[in-house]
Design a protein around this motif. Structure first.
Motif, PDB file in Angstrom:
ATOM      1  N   SER A 156      32.720  31.286  44.083  1.00  0.00           N
ATOM      2  CA  SER A 156      31.519  31.343  43.254  1.00  0.00           C
ATOM      3  C   SER A 156      30.814  29.989  43.208  1.00  0.00           C
ATOM      4  CB  SER A 156      31.885  31.809  41.841  1.00  0.00           C
ATOM      5  OG  SER A 156      30.737  31.945  41.055  1.00  0.00           O
ATOM      6  N   ILE A 157      31.577  28.937  43.034  1.00  0.00           N
ATOM      7  CA  ILE A 157      30.997  27.591  42.995  1.00  0.00           C
ATOM      8  C   ILE A 157      30.487  27.184  44.380  1.00  0.00           C
ATOM      9  CG2 ILE A 157      31.549  25.129  42.680  1.00  0.00           C
ATOM     10  CD1 ILE A 157      31.229  26.598  40.034  1.00  0.00           C
ATOM     11  N   THR A 158      31.278  27.441  45.417  1.00  0.00           N
ATOM     12  CA  THR A 158      30.935  27.017  46.778  1.00  0.00           C
ATOM     13  C   THR A 158      29.688  27.708  47.318  1.00  0.00           C
ATOM     14  OG1 THR A 158      33.285  26.656  47.218  1.00  0.00           O
ATOM     15  CG2 THR A 158      31.826  26.760  49.124  1.00  0.00           C
ATOM     16  N   TYR A 159      29.637  29.040  47.194  1.00  0.00           N
ATOM     17  CA  TYR A 159      28.553  29.804  47.822  1.00  0.00           C
ATOM     18  C   TYR A 159      27.368  30.101  46.901  1.00  0.00           C
ATOM     19  CZ  TYR A 159      31.581  30.590  51.817  1.00  0.00           C
ATOM     20  OH  TYR A 159      32.373  30.410  52.916  1.00  0.00           O
ATOM     21  N   PHE A 160      27.609  30.125  45.598  1.00  0.00           N
ATOM     22  CA  PHE A 160      26.554  30.541  44.661  1.00  0.00           C
ATOM     23  C   PHE A 160      26.107  29.426  43.717  1.00  0.00           C
ATOM     24  CE2 PHE A 160      28.937  34.259  45.946  1.00  0.00           C
ATOM     25  CZ  PHE A 160      27.964  35.189  46.223  1.00  0.00           C
ATOM     26  N   ASP A 161      26.814  28.300  43.698  1.00  0.00           N
ATOM     27  CA  ASP A 161      26.529  27.184  42.784  1.00  0.00           C
ATOM     28  C   ASP A 161      26.497  27.632  41.330  1.00  0.00           C
ATOM     29  OD1 ASP A 161      26.378  25.229  44.766  1.00  0.00           O
ATOM     30  OD2 ASP A 161      24.279  25.722  45.191  1.00  0.00           O
ATOM     31  N   ARG A 162      27.313  28.606  41.001  1.00  0.00           N
ATOM     32  CA  ARG A 162      27.409  29.126  39.636  1.00  0.00           C
ATOM     33  C   ARG A 162      28.872  29.430  39.335  1.00  0.00           C
ATOM     34  NH1 ARG A 162      22.852  31.115  37.265  1.00  0.00           N
ATOM     35  NH2 ARG A 162      20.973  31.029  38.521  1.00  0.00           N
ATOM     36  N   PRO A 163      29.281  29.246  38.085  1.00  0.00           N
ATOM     37  CA  PRO A 163      30.683  29.548  37.754  1.00  0.00           C
ATOM     38  C   PRO A 163      30.920  31.054  37.577  1.00  0.00           C
ATOM     39  CG  PRO A 163      29.531  28.779  35.817  1.00  0.00           C
ATOM     40  CD  PRO A 163      28.552  28.665  36.964  1.00  0.00           C
ATOM     41  N   PHE A 164      32.131  31.465  37.865  1.00  0.00           N
ATOM     42  CA  PHE A 164      32.566  32.834  37.597  1.00  0.00           C
ATOM     43  C   PHE A 164      33.390  32.768  36.324  1.00  0.00           C
ATOM     44  CE2 PHE A 164      35.829  36.193  38.114  1.00  0.00           C
ATOM     45  CZ  PHE A 164      34.990  37.290  38.099  1.00  0.00           C
ATOM     46  N   LYS A 165      32.896  33.387  35.236  1.00  0.00           N
ATOM     47  CA  LYS A 165      33.506  33.239  33.915  1.00  0.00           C
ATOM     48  C   LYS A 165      34.284  34.462  33.449  1.00  0.00           C
ATOM     49  CE  LYS A 165      29.908  30.077  32.400  1.00  0.00           C
ATOM     50  NZ  LYS A 165      28.825  29.819  31.456  1.00  0.00           N
ATOM     51  N   HIS A 166      34.511  35.409  34.340  1.00  0.00           N
ATOM     52  CA  HIS A 166      35.215  36.628  33.949  1.00  0.00           C
ATOM     53  C   HIS A 166      36.491  36.773  34.768  1.00  0.00           C
ATOM     54  CE1 HIS A 166      31.175  37.172  32.336  1.00  0.00           C
ATOM     55  NE2 HIS A 166      31.760  37.915  31.416  1.00  0.00           N
ATOM     56  N   ARG A 167      37.060  37.967  34.791  1.00  0.00           N
ATOM     57  CA  ARG A 167      38.337  38.179  35.466  1.00  0.00           C
ATOM     58  C   ARG A 167      38.152  38.812  36.843  1.00  0.00           C
ATOM     59  NH1 ARG A 167      42.819  41.252  32.434  1.00  0.00           N
ATOM     60  NH2 ARG A 167      41.784  42.744  33.749  1.00  0.00           N
ATOM     61  N   THR A 223      39.025  54.086  48.304  1.00  0.00           N
ATOM     62  CA  THR A 223      37.996  54.163  49.341  1.00  0.00           C
ATOM     63  C   THR A 223      37.066  52.957  49.373  1.00  0.00           C
ATOM     64  OG1 THR A 223      36.538  55.378  47.855  1.00  0.00           O
ATOM     65  CG2 THR A 223      37.975  56.677  49.278  1.00  0.00           C
ATOM     66  N   THR A 224      37.235  52.028  48.477  1.00  0.00           N
ATOM     67  CA  THR A 224      36.352  50.876  48.413  1.00  0.00           C
ATOM     68  C   THR A 224      37.172  49.590  48.470  1.00  0.00           C
ATOM     69  OG1 THR A 224      34.591  49.832  47.130  1.00  0.00           O
ATOM     70  CG2 THR A 224      36.335  50.861  45.875  1.00  0.00           C
ATOM     71  N   GLY A 225      36.580  48.536  49.007  1.00  0.00           N
ATOM     72  CA  GLY A 225      37.275  47.263  49.099  1.00  0.00           C
ATOM     73  C   GLY A 225      37.349  46.544  47.766  1.00  0.00           C
ATOM     74  N   GLY A 226      36.351  46.773  46.923  1.00  0.00           N
ATOM     75  CA  GLY A 226      36.316  46.142  45.615  1.00  0.00           C
ATOM     76  C   GLY A 226      35.165  46.698  44.812  1.00  0.00           C
ATOM     77  N   ARG A 227      35.113  46.327  43.541  1.00  0.00           N
ATOM     78  CA  ARG A 227      33.976  46.760  42.724  1.00  0.00           C
ATOM     79  C   ARG A 227      33.727  45.783  41.587  1.00  0.00           C
ATOM     80  NH1 ARG A 227      36.348  52.258  39.941  1.00  0.00           N
ATOM     81  NH2 ARG A 227      38.102  51.276  38.893  1.00  0.00           N
ATOM     82  N   TYR A 228      32.463  45.685  41.243  1.00  0.00           N
ATOM     83  CA  TYR A 228      32.015  44.870  40.111  1.00  0.00           C
ATOM     84  C   TYR A 228      31.787  45.814  38.943  1.00  0.00           C
ATOM     85  CZ  TYR A 228      28.688  42.539  37.063  1.00  0.00           C
ATOM     86  OH  TYR A 228      28.044  42.047  35.957  1.00  0.00           O
ATOM     87  N   LEU A 229      32.397  45.530  37.810  1.00  0.00           N
ATOM     88  CA  LEU A 229      32.278  46.380  36.628  1.00  0.00           C
ATOM     89  C   LEU A 229      31.144  45.868  35.745  1.00  0.00           C
ATOM     90  CD1 LEU A 229      36.105  46.636  35.910  1.00  0.00           C
ATOM     91  CD2 LEU A 229      34.661  48.294  37.085  1.00  0.00           C
ATOM     92  N   LEU A 230      30.122  46.684  35.568  1.00  0.00           N
ATOM     93  CA  LEU A 230      28.913  46.282  34.846  1.00  0.00           C
ATOM     94  C   LEU A 230      29.180  45.935  33.384  1.00  0.00           C
ATOM     95  CD1 LEU A 230      26.388  48.899  36.244  1.00  0.00           C
ATOM     96  CD2 LEU A 230      26.473  46.470  36.772  1.00  0.00           C
ATOM     97  N   ASN A 231      30.042  46.690  32.720  1.00  0.00           N
ATOM     98  CA  ASN A 231      30.260  46.476  31.283  1.00  0.00           C
ATOM     99  C   ASN A 231      31.089  45.228  30.985  1.00  0.00           C
ATOM    100  OD1 ASN A 231      28.783  48.743  30.639  1.00  0.00           O
ATOM    101  ND2 ASN A 231      30.561  50.084  30.706  1.00  0.00           N
ATOM    102  N   HIS A 273      23.314  40.558  38.587  1.00  0.00           N
ATOM    103  CA  HIS A 273      23.302  41.360  37.360  1.00  0.00           C
ATOM    104  C   HIS A 273      23.167  40.461  36.137  1.00  0.00           C
ATOM    105  CE1 HIS A 273      25.385  43.761  34.107  1.00  0.00           C
ATOM    106  NE2 HIS A 273      24.373  44.531  34.430  1.00  0.00           N
ATOM    107  N   LEU A 274      23.906  39.363  36.109  1.00  0.00           N
ATOM    108  CA  LEU A 274      23.836  38.451  34.959  1.00  0.00           C
ATOM    109  C   LEU A 274      22.484  37.741  34.861  1.00  0.00           C
ATOM    110  CD1 LEU A 274      27.404  36.873  34.916  1.00  0.00           C
ATOM    111  CD2 LEU A 274      26.501  38.695  33.477  1.00  0.00           C
TER     112      LEU A 274
END
Length: 153
Positions: A14-25, A34-42, A75-76
């Motif tokens: 997150s820091i390297t590619y987006f210059d923003r911190p990742f503050k969640h889990r 069937t999916t490699g991953g998912r982002y949970l909106l809530n 999203h954020l």
């Protein structure tokens, strides 16, 4: 790789590619199929399919995390975070995040049922069971019969 190292990896990407911190889990979810991953909106958490790590290694996880972080950061920020949105396509391209991950199982490996048309003999492999009283052949509109059940794993 465990959940703790996945969390650290996600934070560093997150820091390297987006210059923003990742503050969640970020964590592995063994129920994803069937999916490699998912982002949970809530909750804003990111779930990763651990089978991707087992099959393809850390490089696949890095690509999946980049993809999910695109959803997360857009999203954020209140921008278009869906696959079809211009913002998402642009950020994915800038960060090198792939559109899809590699499939763990091919369709052919997941087939459980094979149906055959009684009229023309065409075969239709399917993962799920089909109601043969409602479904007809797509080529000649003939009735379908359960030809064989593919061997179970």
């Amino acid at each position: 790789m465990n959940n703790e190292s996945l969390q650290k990896l996600t934070e560093s990407i997150s820091i390297t590619y987006f210059d923003r911190p990742f503050k969640h889990r970020a964590y592995f979810n063994k129920r994803l199929r069937t999916t490699g991953g998912r982002y949970l909106l809530n909750s804003h958490d990111i779930e990763i399919n651990n089978k991707q790590y087992m099959e393809y290694g850390e490089t696949a996880i890095i690509d999946i995390v980049k993809h999910e972080l695109c959803h997360y950061h857009l999203h954020l920020q209140g921008k278009g975070y869906k696959h079809k949105d211009k913002d998402f396509k642009l950020l994915s391209q800038q960060t090198g995040a792939p559109r899809f991950c590699s499939a763990i199982e091919k369709y052919e490996d997941r087939i459980n049922y094979i149906y055959q048309c009684r009229q023309c003999g065409s075969e239709f492999p399917r993962i799920r069971k089909v109601n043969t009283s409602k479904m007809v052949c797509g080529k000649c509109k003939g009735k379908l019969a359960e030809f064989k059940i593919a061997s179970q794993k």
